[in-house]
Design a protein around this motif. Structure first.
Motif, mmCIF file in Angstrom:
data_model
loop_
_atom_site.group_PDB
_atom_site.id
_atom_site.type_symbol
_atom_site.label_atom_id
_atom_site.label_comp_id
_atom_site.label_asym_id
_atom_site.label_seq_id
_atom_site.Cartn_x
_atom_site.Cartn_y
_atom_site.Cartn_z
ATOM 1 N N ARG A 72 -25.650 25.905 12.094
ATOM 2 C CA ARG A 72 -25.498 25.357 13.428
ATOM 3 C C ARG A 72 -24.119 25.716 13.963
ATOM 4 N N ILE A 73 -23.998 25.653 15.260
ATOM 5 C CA ILE A 73 -22.681 25.703 15.872
ATOM 6 C C ILE A 73 -22.246 24.250 15.952
ATOM 7 N N ASP A 74 -21.182 23.919 15.280
ATOM 8 C CA ASP A 74 -20.781 22.535 15.098
ATOM 9 C C ASP A 74 -20.190 21.927 16.360
ATOM 10 N N HIS A 75 -19.237 22.613 16.971
ATOM 11 C CA HIS A 75 -18.604 22.047 18.167
ATOM 12 C C HIS A 75 -17.884 23.141 18.940
ATOM 13 N N ILE A 76 -17.551 22.798 20.170
ATOM 14 C CA ILE A 76 -16.665 23.670 20.929
ATOM 15 C C ILE A 76 -15.373 22.898 21.150
ATOM 16 N N ALA A 77 -14.290 23.642 21.296
ATOM 17 C CA ALA A 77 -12.989 22.994 21.423
ATOM 18 C C ALA A 77 -12.248 23.548 22.626
ATOM 19 N N PHE A 78 -11.590 22.640 23.319
ATOM 20 C CA PHE A 78 -10.770 23.006 24.462
ATOM 21 C C PHE A 78 -9.313 22.724 24.133
ATOM 22 N N ARG A 79 -8.455 23.704 24.385
ATOM 23 C CA ARG A 79 -7.018 23.547 24.160
ATOM 24 C C ARG A 79 -6.358 23.005 25.425
ATOM 25 N N VAL A 80 -5.533 21.992 25.221
ATOM 26 C CA VAL A 80 -4.764 21.389 26.302
ATOM 27 C C VAL A 80 -3.305 21.750 26.027
ATOM 28 N N ASP A 81 -2.687 22.457 26.972
ATOM 29 C CA ASP A 81 -1.382 23.058 26.698
ATOM 30 C C ASP A 81 -0.172 22.220 27.070
ATOM 31 N N SER A 82 -0.329 21.135 27.811
ATOM 32 C CA SER A 82 0.862 20.378 28.205
ATOM 33 C C SER A 82 0.710 18.901 27.852
ATOM 34 N N ARG A 83 1.851 18.261 27.679
ATOM 35 C CA ARG A 83 1.882 16.824 27.382
ATOM 36 C C ARG A 83 1.251 16.028 28.521
ATOM 37 N N ASP A 84 1.569 16.388 29.779
ATOM 38 C CA ASP A 84 1.015 15.664 30.931
ATOM 39 C C ASP A 84 -0.504 15.791 30.988
ATOM 40 N N TRP A 86 -2.505 16.399 28.467
ATOM 41 C CA TRP A 86 -3.050 15.663 27.313
ATOM 42 C C TRP A 86 -3.126 14.170 27.627
ATOM 43 N N ARG A 87 -2.039 13.621 28.157
ATOM 44 C CA ARG A 87 -2.006 12.193 28.492
ATOM 45 C C ARG A 87 -3.018 11.860 29.590
ATOM 46 N N ARG A 92 -8.160 9.414 31.216
ATOM 47 C CA ARG A 92 -9.508 9.508 31.804
ATOM 48 C C ARG A 92 -10.571 9.075 30.803
ATOM 49 N N MET A 93 -10.420 9.471 29.533
ATOM 50 C CA MET A 93 -11.400 9.065 28.515
ATOM 51 C C MET A 93 -11.359 7.556 28.320
ATOM 52 N N ASP A 94 -10.155 6.986 28.243
ATOM 53 C CA ASP A 94 -10.025 5.531 28.082
ATOM 54 C C ASP A 94 -10.624 4.797 29.275
ATOM 55 N N ALA A 95 -10.340 5.274 30.480
ATOM 56 C CA ALA A 95 -10.863 4.616 31.692
ATOM 57 C C ALA A 95 -12.384 4.673 31.750
ATOM 58 N N ALA A 96 -12.961 5.752 31.224
ATOM 59 C CA ALA A 96 -14.414 5.912 31.242
ATOM 60 C C ALA A 96 -15.084 5.275 30.027
ATOM 61 N N VAL A 126 -7.835 19.848 21.642
ATOM 62 C CA VAL A 126 -6.740 20.102 20.701
ATOM 63 C C VAL A 126 -5.470 20.415 21.468
ATOM 64 N N THR A 127 -4.347 19.948 20.918
ATOM 65 C CA THR A 127 -3.054 20.232 21.527
ATOM 66 C C THR A 127 -2.008 20.326 20.432
ATOM 67 N N ALA A 128 -0.860 20.868 20.778
ATOM 68 C CA ALA A 128 0.261 20.885 19.848
ATOM 69 C C ALA A 128 0.686 19.452 19.576
ATOM 70 N N ALA A 129 1.091 19.180 18.340
ATOM 71 C CA ALA A 129 1.483 17.827 17.960
ATOM 72 C C ALA A 129 2.564 17.271 18.881
ATOM 73 N N GLN A 130 3.462 18.095 19.325
ATOM 74 C CA GLN A 130 4.546 17.624 20.211
ATOM 75 C C GLN A 130 4.005 17.083 21.524
ATOM 76 N N ASN A 131 2.861 17.588 21.991
ATOM 77 C CA ASN A 131 2.274 17.097 23.243
ATOM 78 C C ASN A 131 1.634 15.723 23.067
ATOM 79 N N ALA A 132 1.276 15.383 21.834
ATOM 80 C CA ALA A 132 0.573 14.129 21.575
ATOM 81 C C ALA A 132 1.498 13.022 21.110
ATOM 82 N N SER A 133 2.770 13.343 20.920
ATOM 83 C CA SER A 133 3.705 12.316 20.464
ATOM 84 C C SER A 133 4.081 11.397 21.616
ATOM 85 N N SER A 134 4.458 10.196 21.264
ATOM 86 C CA SER A 134 4.789 9.186 22.286
ATOM 87 C C SER A 134 6.097 9.464 22.972
#
Length: 134
Positions: A72-84, A86-87, A92-96, A126-134
């Protein structure tokens, strides 16, 4: 945001790897030490195809097995390149009310969010760890 990679679960990891390397021209490269065997295949310095060894080993179609259904094809992934971006995605996911699982991949210095849209339908962000840090 752009498409990051496709993950393919296969019962014949070596044959799939040979096809993508020998025929398609991708390069076998570094992969984090996940609990299941696999390969990350690269194009232009990016891992664009992730192969995962199928762990489902039922003796017959009527026998229950454990692990991933294959092939099977397990999943597709989208890269998010900026911290803004990503947040904003998480907001949007939390609001929905969209449930997601977070996975930190230290070797690759990235963070993944997995969303199960339906049984067998998974979307990864997926994003760079630095984009996901608080």
């Amino acid at each position: 945001m752009h498409l990051d990679h496709a993950t393919i679960v296969t019962p014949d990891l070596d044959a799939a790897r040979r096809f993508f390397v020998d025929v398609v021209g991708l390069v076998d490269g570094a992969r984090p030490p996940f609990r299941v065997d696999g390969a990350w295949l690269y194009a232009d310095g990016r891992a664009v195809v992730h192969l995962v060894d199928a762990t489902l080993r039922a003796a017959s179609p009527n026998e229950a097995g454990h692990g991933r259904v294959a092939p099977r094809i397990d999943h597709i992934a989208f890269r998010v390149d900026s911290r803004d971006a990503w947040r904003a995605l998480i907001a949007r996911m939390d609001a929905a009310g969209v449930a997601y699982q977070r996975a930190d991949v230290p070797l690759a210095q990235q963070v993944q969010l997995f969303v199960a849209l339906a049984p067998g339908v998974v979307i990864e962000f997926v994003t760079a760890a630095q984009n996901a840090s608080s």
